[in-house]
Scaffold this motif. Structure first.
Motif, mmCIF file in Angstrom:
data_model
loop_
_atom_site.group_PDB
_atom_site.id
_atom_site.type_symbol
_atom_site.label_atom_id
_atom_site.label_comp_id
_atom_site.label_asym_id
_atom_site.label_seq_id
_atom_site.Cartn_x
_atom_site.Cartn_y
_atom_site.Cartn_z
ATOM 1 N N TYR A 407 8.629 13.000 14.710
ATOM 2 C CA TYR A 407 9.374 12.139 13.788
ATOM 3 C C TYR A 407 9.016 12.531 12.357
ATOM 4 O O TYR A 407 8.299 11.813 11.656
ATOM 5 C CB TYR A 407 9.019 10.672 14.053
ATOM 6 N N PRO A 408 9.534 13.658 11.889
ATOM 7 C CA PRO A 408 9.164 14.155 10.559
ATOM 8 C C PRO A 408 9.463 13.182 9.424
ATOM 9 O O PRO A 408 8.780 13.181 8.400
ATOM 10 C CB PRO A 408 10.005 15.436 10.426
ATOM 11 N N ALA A 409 10.481 12.332 9.583
ATOM 12 C CA ALA A 409 10.878 11.417 8.505
ATOM 13 C C ALA A 409 10.259 10.029 8.654
ATOM 14 O O ALA A 409 10.716 9.082 8.001
ATOM 15 C CB ALA A 409 12.400 11.302 8.469
ATOM 16 N N TYR A 410 9.217 9.891 9.455
ATOM 17 C CA TYR A 410 8.664 8.571 9.749
ATOM 18 C C TYR A 410 8.232 7.819 8.486
ATOM 19 O O TYR A 410 8.579 6.655 8.287
ATOM 20 C CB TYR A 410 7.478 8.699 10.699
ATOM 21 N N TRP A 411 7.470 8.488 7.628
ATOM 22 C CA TRP A 411 6.948 7.810 6.438
ATOM 23 C C TRP A 411 8.075 7.527 5.438
ATOM 24 O O TRP A 411 8.066 6.486 4.767
ATOM 25 C CB TRP A 411 5.831 8.641 5.811
ATOM 26 N N ASP A 412 9.043 8.416 5.351
ATOM 27 C CA ASP A 412 10.206 8.155 4.511
ATOM 28 C C ASP A 412 10.957 6.929 5.015
ATOM 29 O O ASP A 412 11.486 6.138 4.220
ATOM 30 C CB ASP A 412 11.143 9.367 4.492
ATOM 31 N N MET A 413 11.021 6.786 6.341
ATOM 32 C CA MET A 413 11.693 5.627 6.921
ATOM 33 C C MET A 413 11.003 4.336 6.494
ATOM 34 O O MET A 413 11.660 3.381 6.048
ATOM 35 C CB MET A 413 11.714 5.764 8.443
ATOM 36 N N LEU A 414 9.661 4.281 6.622
ATOM 37 C CA LEU A 414 8.937 3.075 6.227
ATOM 38 C C LEU A 414 9.114 2.783 4.735
ATOM 39 O O LEU A 414 9.347 1.634 4.327
ATOM 40 C CB LEU A 414 7.457 3.217 6.558
ATOM 41 N N ALA A 415 9.012 3.831 3.934
ATOM 42 C CA ALA A 415 9.187 3.650 2.487
ATOM 43 C C ALA A 415 10.582 3.136 2.169
ATOM 44 O O ALA A 415 10.769 2.277 1.289
ATOM 45 C CB ALA A 415 8.913 4.960 1.758
ATOM 46 N N GLY A 416 11.579 3.629 2.896
ATOM 47 C CA GLY A 416 12.952 3.201 2.682
ATOM 48 C C GLY A 416 13.172 1.738 3.021
ATOM 49 O O GLY A 416 14.102 1.104 2.507
ATOM 50 N N LEU A 417 12.328 1.195 3.896
ATOM 51 C CA LEU A 417 12.397 -0.221 4.250
ATOM 52 C C LEU A 417 11.602 -1.096 3.287
ATOM 53 O O LEU A 417 11.546 -2.314 3.462
ATOM 54 C CB LEU A 417 11.897 -0.418 5.683
ATOM 55 N N GLY A 418 10.965 -0.454 2.301
ATOM 56 C CA GLY A 418 10.243 -1.211 1.289
ATOM 57 C C GLY A 418 8.738 -1.307 1.508
ATOM 58 O O GLY A 418 8.073 -2.116 0.868
ATOM 59 N N VAL A 419 8.190 -0.458 2.396
ATOM 60 C CA VAL A 419 6.746 -0.457 2.622
ATOM 61 C C VAL A 419 6.089 0.445 1.582
ATOM 62 O O VAL A 419 6.510 1.600 1.386
ATOM 63 C CB VAL A 419 6.404 0.033 4.043
#
Length: 425
Positions: A407-419
């Motif tokens: 899941y290369p975009a995992y951290w981008d995903m969390l950041a995109g949710l406002g984390v």
């Protein structure tokens, strides 16, 4: 986050996580489809595919064996093959990709020549002996002196024929590997389990569905026996569904924060066995006191982290196979839970007991120290324990880049949710 730091600190969000996130394509289906397309005569278009470390390694190994694998965009592969793999000039290096290693160990038996299947230090302690023994019983020359990779296979251009027995209790990937290579036999191949136990049987069903998409003819003789006809494979176009294991992190993040994350696909639309975790997560914070993880193994770390905040303790059973994944996940999860709070995770035999505490977040709210989570180079440990950081302050994930395995975009995903994610020492 294009360049990840050596450690990543997570700040618990002050709001529910809400939004739409499209999970990456299924690793399990992508690696099956890549191999089957390479064994098929013609050009196959694979869309919705996962581009991650594991699938990149599989694609590279196939290219070493004369298969054309093009990547026209971020979620597609175009695979062109004569239907036969060629002997590579050097060893196939597959890192710590278990699916690629096990699947190719069987498939390269169809090559004319010698092939060495190898991996990194972690892969070199992951068992593969039962699969090698099964190949030998078919008359294929194969050896692995340590019982783990590297494996040397001397192929004669065919997968043979007849009956082969395999112990699938340690890994369903052994069974899938034999099944996928069997259509390249000289005659029908019958694959039989030596016992009733099989790790994550749902992944065998996933294999059979993929094989049939490429034209294989497989008959289920009984609950533990399959007869595969020597049809070879035909190139096809395949749309790959999203990754259910990746979806568990999104379901878990929504449950822990009281949020609503739209994946664009309902849980019952997945064919992968880890999707069964959604029904368990939906019960949070009243998840069952006993959870059988045998048929949703990759979801267990996610469920275990959620269990830390459950209303009562949770015992995970049927998870002995987790000890031979990228790391010993039973030990890793217990150790890292207890790093957050001593005694939170306990190993009892091959079971994992999580001493749940619904007030865990408030008890640790004033803690000023950081908790550095060791990830053991294991993507699932990193991603699941990041969920703890949504509730508990001070969680730091070491080696966050290991999530690139699936899941290369995992951290981008969390950041995109406002984390909020910040580099940590």
């Amino acid at each position: 986050m294009t360049a990840l730091p050596a450690a990543l600190a997570i700040t618990p969000p002050s709001h529910p996580l809400v939004g739409r996130v499209s999970p990456p394509g299924s690793k399990s289906i992508t690696n099956r489809a890549l191999l089957l397309a390479a064994l098929a005569n013609g050009t196959s278009h694979l869309t919705g595919a996962l581009k991650s470390k594991d699938t990149v390694l599989m694609a590279a190994a196939l290219r070493q064996m004369g298969v054309s694998v093009e990547e026209p965009d971020a979620t597609s592969f175009v695979v062109t093959s004569s239907g036969r793999l060629q002997a590579p000039e050097g060893p196939l290096f597959l890192g710590n990709a278990g699916t690629a290693t096990r699947f190719l160990t069987a498939a390269v038996a169809t090559v004319n020549g010698t092939v060495i299947v190898d991996g990194d230090e972690e892969m070199q302690v992951r068992p593969i002996g039962p699969l090698v023994d099964a190949l030998v019983s078919l008359g294929i020359e194969a050896s692995c002196p340590t019982g783990c990779p590297p494996v040397t296979i001397v192929g004669k251009g065919s997968f043979g024929q007849g009956r082969v027995e395999i112990d699938g209790g340690l890994s369903s990937q052994y069974v899938s590997a034999l099944l996928m290579a069997a259509p390249l036999g000289d005659g029908p191949v019958e694959i039989a389990l030596t016992g009733s136990d099989i790790g994550a049987r749902g992944y065998v069903d996933l294999t059979l569905a993929a094989m049939r998409s490429f034209g294989a003819v497989v008959e289920q003789v009984d609950a533990g026996t399959w007869r595969v006809e020597p049809t070879g494979y035909t190139a096809t176009d395949l749309l790959i569904e999203p990754d259910a294991s990746a979806a568990t992190y999104l379901w878990g993040a929504a449950a822990l924060t009281g949020g609503d994350i739209n994946l664009g696909v309902e849980a019952d639309a997945f064919t992968q066995p880890d999707a069964a975790a959604q029904a368990v997560i939906a019960q949070f914070p009243n998840m069952p006191a006993v959870i059988d993880g045998s048929q949703m193994q990759d979801a267990v770390p996610t469920l275990a982290v959620l269990a830390a905040f459950n209303n009562y303790p949770v015992r995970f059973v049927g998870i002995a196979n987790l000890r031979v994944k990228e790391t010993d996940r039973v030990h890793a999860v217990a150790t890292e839970l207890s790093r957050i709070l001593p005694g939170l995770g306990v190993e009892e035999g091959d079971d994992l007991l999580v001493a749940s505490d619904p007030d865990l977040a408030s008890k640790l709210a004033d803690r000023n120290s950081r908790v550095k989570i060791e990830t053991y180079h294991d993507h699932r440990i990193a991603m699941s324990f990041a969920l703890a950081g949504l509730r508990v302050p001070g969680i730091v994930i070491l080696d966050p880049a290991c999530t690139g395995k699936t899941y290369p975009a995992y951290w981008d995903m969390l950041a995109g949710l406002g984390v909020q994610l910040t580099a940590a020492d």
